[in-house]
Scaffold this motif. Structure first.
Motif, PDB file in Angstrom:
ATOM      1  N   ALA A   1      14.273  -7.840   4.309  1.00 39.74           N
ATOM      2  CA  ALA A   1      14.489  -8.811   5.387  1.00 39.74           C
ATOM      3  C   ALA A   1      15.867  -9.461   5.257  1.00 39.74           C
ATOM      4  O   ALA A   1      16.567  -9.669   6.259  1.00 39.74           O
ATOM      5  CB  ALA A   1      13.388  -9.866   5.372  1.00 39.74           C
ATOM      6  N   GLY A   2      16.262  -9.776   4.040  1.00 37.52           N
ATOM      7  CA  GLY A   2      17.579 -10.363   3.837  1.00 37.52           C
ATOM      8  C   GLY A   2      18.701  -9.408   4.152  1.00 37.52           C
ATOM      9  O   GLY A   2      19.756  -9.808   4.683  1.00 37.52           O
ATOM     10  N   PHE A   3      18.496  -8.123   3.848  1.00 36.47           N
ATOM     11  CA  PHE A   3      19.556  -7.153   4.090  1.00 36.47           C
ATOM     12  C   PHE A   3      19.813  -6.958   5.584  1.00 36.47           C
ATOM     13  O   PHE A   3      20.898  -6.518   5.970  1.00 36.47           O
ATOM     14  CB  PHE A   3      19.248  -5.809   3.423  1.00 36.47           C
ATOM     15  N   ALA A   4      18.849  -7.307   6.412  1.00 36.38           N
ATOM     16  CA  ALA A   4      19.086  -7.245   7.855  1.00 36.38           C
ATOM     17  C   ALA A   4      20.270  -8.123   8.236  1.00 36.38           C
ATOM     18  O   ALA A   4      21.102  -7.741   9.082  1.00 36.38           O
ATOM     19  CB  ALA A   4      17.838  -7.688   8.617  1.00 36.38           C
ATOM     20  N   GLU A   5      20.382  -9.305   7.615  1.00 36.35           N
ATOM     21  CA  GLU A   5      21.498 -10.199   7.910  1.00 36.35           C
ATOM     22  C   GLU A   5      22.810  -9.644   7.365  1.00 36.35           C
ATOM     23  O   GLU A   5      23.880  -9.916   7.904  1.00 36.35           O
ATOM     24  CB  GLU A   5      21.231 -11.599   7.351  1.00 36.35           C
ATOM     25  N   VAL A   6      22.755  -8.877   6.285  1.00 39.41           N
ATOM     26  CA  VAL A   6      23.962  -8.226   5.772  1.00 39.41           C
ATOM     27  C   VAL A   6      24.459  -7.195   6.785  1.00 39.41           C
ATOM     28  O   VAL A   6      25.643  -7.171   7.154  1.00 39.41           O
ATOM     29  CB  VAL A   6      23.685  -7.553   4.406  1.00 39.41           C
ATOM     30  N   ILE A   7      23.545  -6.348   7.251  1.00 39.91           N
ATOM     31  CA  ILE A   7      23.906  -5.343   8.251  1.00 39.91           C
ATOM     32  C   ILE A   7      24.489  -6.000   9.494  1.00 39.91           C
ATOM     33  O   ILE A   7      25.410  -5.472  10.132  1.00 39.91           O
ATOM     34  CB  ILE A   7      22.674  -4.492   8.622  1.00 39.91           C
ATOM     35  N   LYS A   8      23.970  -7.169   9.838  1.00 39.51           N
ATOM     36  CA  LYS A   8      24.431  -7.884  11.032  1.00 39.51           C
ATOM     37  C   LYS A   8      25.942  -8.092  11.034  1.00 39.51           C
ATOM     38  O   LYS A   8      26.599  -7.926  12.068  1.00 39.51           O
ATOM     39  CB  LYS A   8      23.724  -9.234  11.122  1.00 39.51           C
ATOM     40  N   TYR A   9      26.503  -8.447   9.883  1.00 41.43           N
ATOM     41  CA  TYR A   9      27.937  -8.723   9.838  1.00 41.43           C
ATOM     42  C   TYR A   9      28.755  -7.469  10.152  1.00 41.43           C
ATOM     43  O   TYR A   9      29.820  -7.559  10.754  1.00 41.43           O
ATOM     44  CB  TYR A   9      28.324  -9.311   8.479  1.00 41.43           C
ATOM     45  N   GLY A  10      28.250  -6.317   9.744  1.00 40.66           N
ATOM     46  CA  GLY A  10      28.936  -5.080  10.092  1.00 40.66           C
ATOM     47  C   GLY A  10      28.836  -4.772  11.564  1.00 40.66           C
ATOM     48  O   GLY A  10      29.834  -4.428  12.217  1.00 40.66           O
TER      49      GLY A  10
END
Length: 369
Positions: free
Chosen positions: A181-190
């Motif tokens: 779930a947290g990595f979704a926000e990481v992908i968001k920045y890309g």
């Protein structure tokens, strides 16, 4: 250690990213600890793992940790828990020049930050985020809020922390679902502004989620740096630049509302689905190629996240989901801006979206998959 400045003039602060920060919290927080007693707000789950190390660090520096433990989960972001927290802080005689430590995920950080914003018209706080989502997103930028029956984060304030300590060791205690779930926000920045970082997420997402510390440090540091640049440009979301950080959130918050803001759909999971929907809706309107929308969905699926809202088992209509959007805090003069895509790495604010069209699109998505 990665140190990322958030440049906001007199409200500037640092985000420090490294393993071992919580065990040495007193050293990092020393400039902000004026009294022997230090108020620390956390939740029931985080306390099991990190209360003792933080308490030990404070004690070694001559401080006494004073604890306020919230119930775990989104239900803590409520009027009831806000009132309990403020009353506790007042009983602890917290003053305007004091700092509160927020030890936990986004819920703890949001509630603590809002309490700090309103207590005696504003006192300081330090973010000690313990989830990946909080480290890369909610602990940085000064948005604080609680939920109400009308919707998510509708009551809050902009109140910047004085310091953020993102301890990578804390991520080792998280269930894989929380990491995904947290990595979704990481992908968001890309997706929203950095196609090279999106490429990096495609290549390294699985290993980072699995706990590769070097990759996690890169993921957190690069995400925070991206957010810091946007926040420095548009701290209070008045120019449209900061609104790009809401990519996936308008769709995601509607799904969270429909599922009762419960563990049925974590915030990051809602954002992941929301980004897939934003990409598909952008393709539907001819803004991006269908292949780009598919690539977004593939990257999110590779991170172990759902890409079809049909998997939620909802019995509502697209209109019902769109109705939740009417309560979105981004509503302005009766219209709701959407964050859509011109390409991967090029998000923009579209103020010409008709909710009736969104409803029809969501009806299609509810039947898909």
């Amino acid at each position: 250690m990665a140190v990322i400045p958030v440049a906001l003039g007199g409200r500037s602060y640092e985000v420090r990213v490294e393993s071992g920060l919580l065990a040495d919290a007193a050293t990092h927080c020393a400039p902000f600890l004026r009294k022997t007693r230090v108020p620390v707000i956390t939740d029931e789950n985080v306390a099991q793992h990190w209360r003792e190390p933080v308490e030990r660090s404070l004690a070694a520096a001559g401080h006494e940790a004073r604890w306020h433990v919230l119930p775990a989960g989104e239900r803590a972001k409520s009027w009831t828990e806000l009132a309990r927290t403020v009353d506790w802080l007042l009983s602890e005689e917290v003053e305007r020049g004091d700092h509160i430590l927020a030890l936990g995920g986004g819920v703890v950080g949001d509630l603590t930050g809002f309490a700090a914003a309103i207590l005696k018209r504003g006192c300081g706080f330090v973010q000690l985020p313990t989830t990946l989502l909080a480290q890369v997103d909610s602990s940085v930028g000064g948005k604080t809020a609680i939920n109400t029956p009308a919707g998510k984060n509708l009551v809050g304030a902009f109140h910047q922390p004085s310091l953020v300590l993102a301890d990578l060791d804390a991520l080792g205690t998280l269930p894989q679902r929380e990491m995904r779930a947290g990595f979704a926000e990481v992908i968001k920045y890309g997706i929203l502004g950095d196609p090279e970082f999106f490429d990096w997420c495609e290549r390294n997402g699985h290993a980072a989620i699995s706990g590769d510390t070097d990759l996690l440090e890169q993921a957190v540091a690069r995400s925070v740096a991206a957010k810091a640049r946007i926040v420095a440009e548009d701290e209070r979301e008045t120019t449209g630049a900061r609104a790009l950080l809401n990519l996936g959130h308008t769709f995601g918050h509607a799904l969270e509302a429909q599922t009762g803001f419960s563990d049925r759909l974590l915030h990051g999971e809602g954002v992941a689905l929301g980004m897939v929907l934003a990409a598909r809706y952008s393709a539907r309107r001819g803004l991006i190629a269908p292949d780009d929308a598919a690539r977004v969905a593939t990257a999110i699926a590779a991170a172990g996240l759902q890409t079809e809202i049909s998997t939620l088992g909802l019995t509502c209509t697209g209109t019902a989901l769109a109705d939740h959007m009417m309560h979105d805090k981004k509503m302005d003069a009766g219209t709701l801006p959407f964050i859509l895509l011109r390409s991967i790495g090029a998000a923009f604010l579209d103020r010409e979206v008709a909710l009736i069209d969104v409803s029809a699109f969501l009806d299609e998505q509810l039947l898909a998959g």
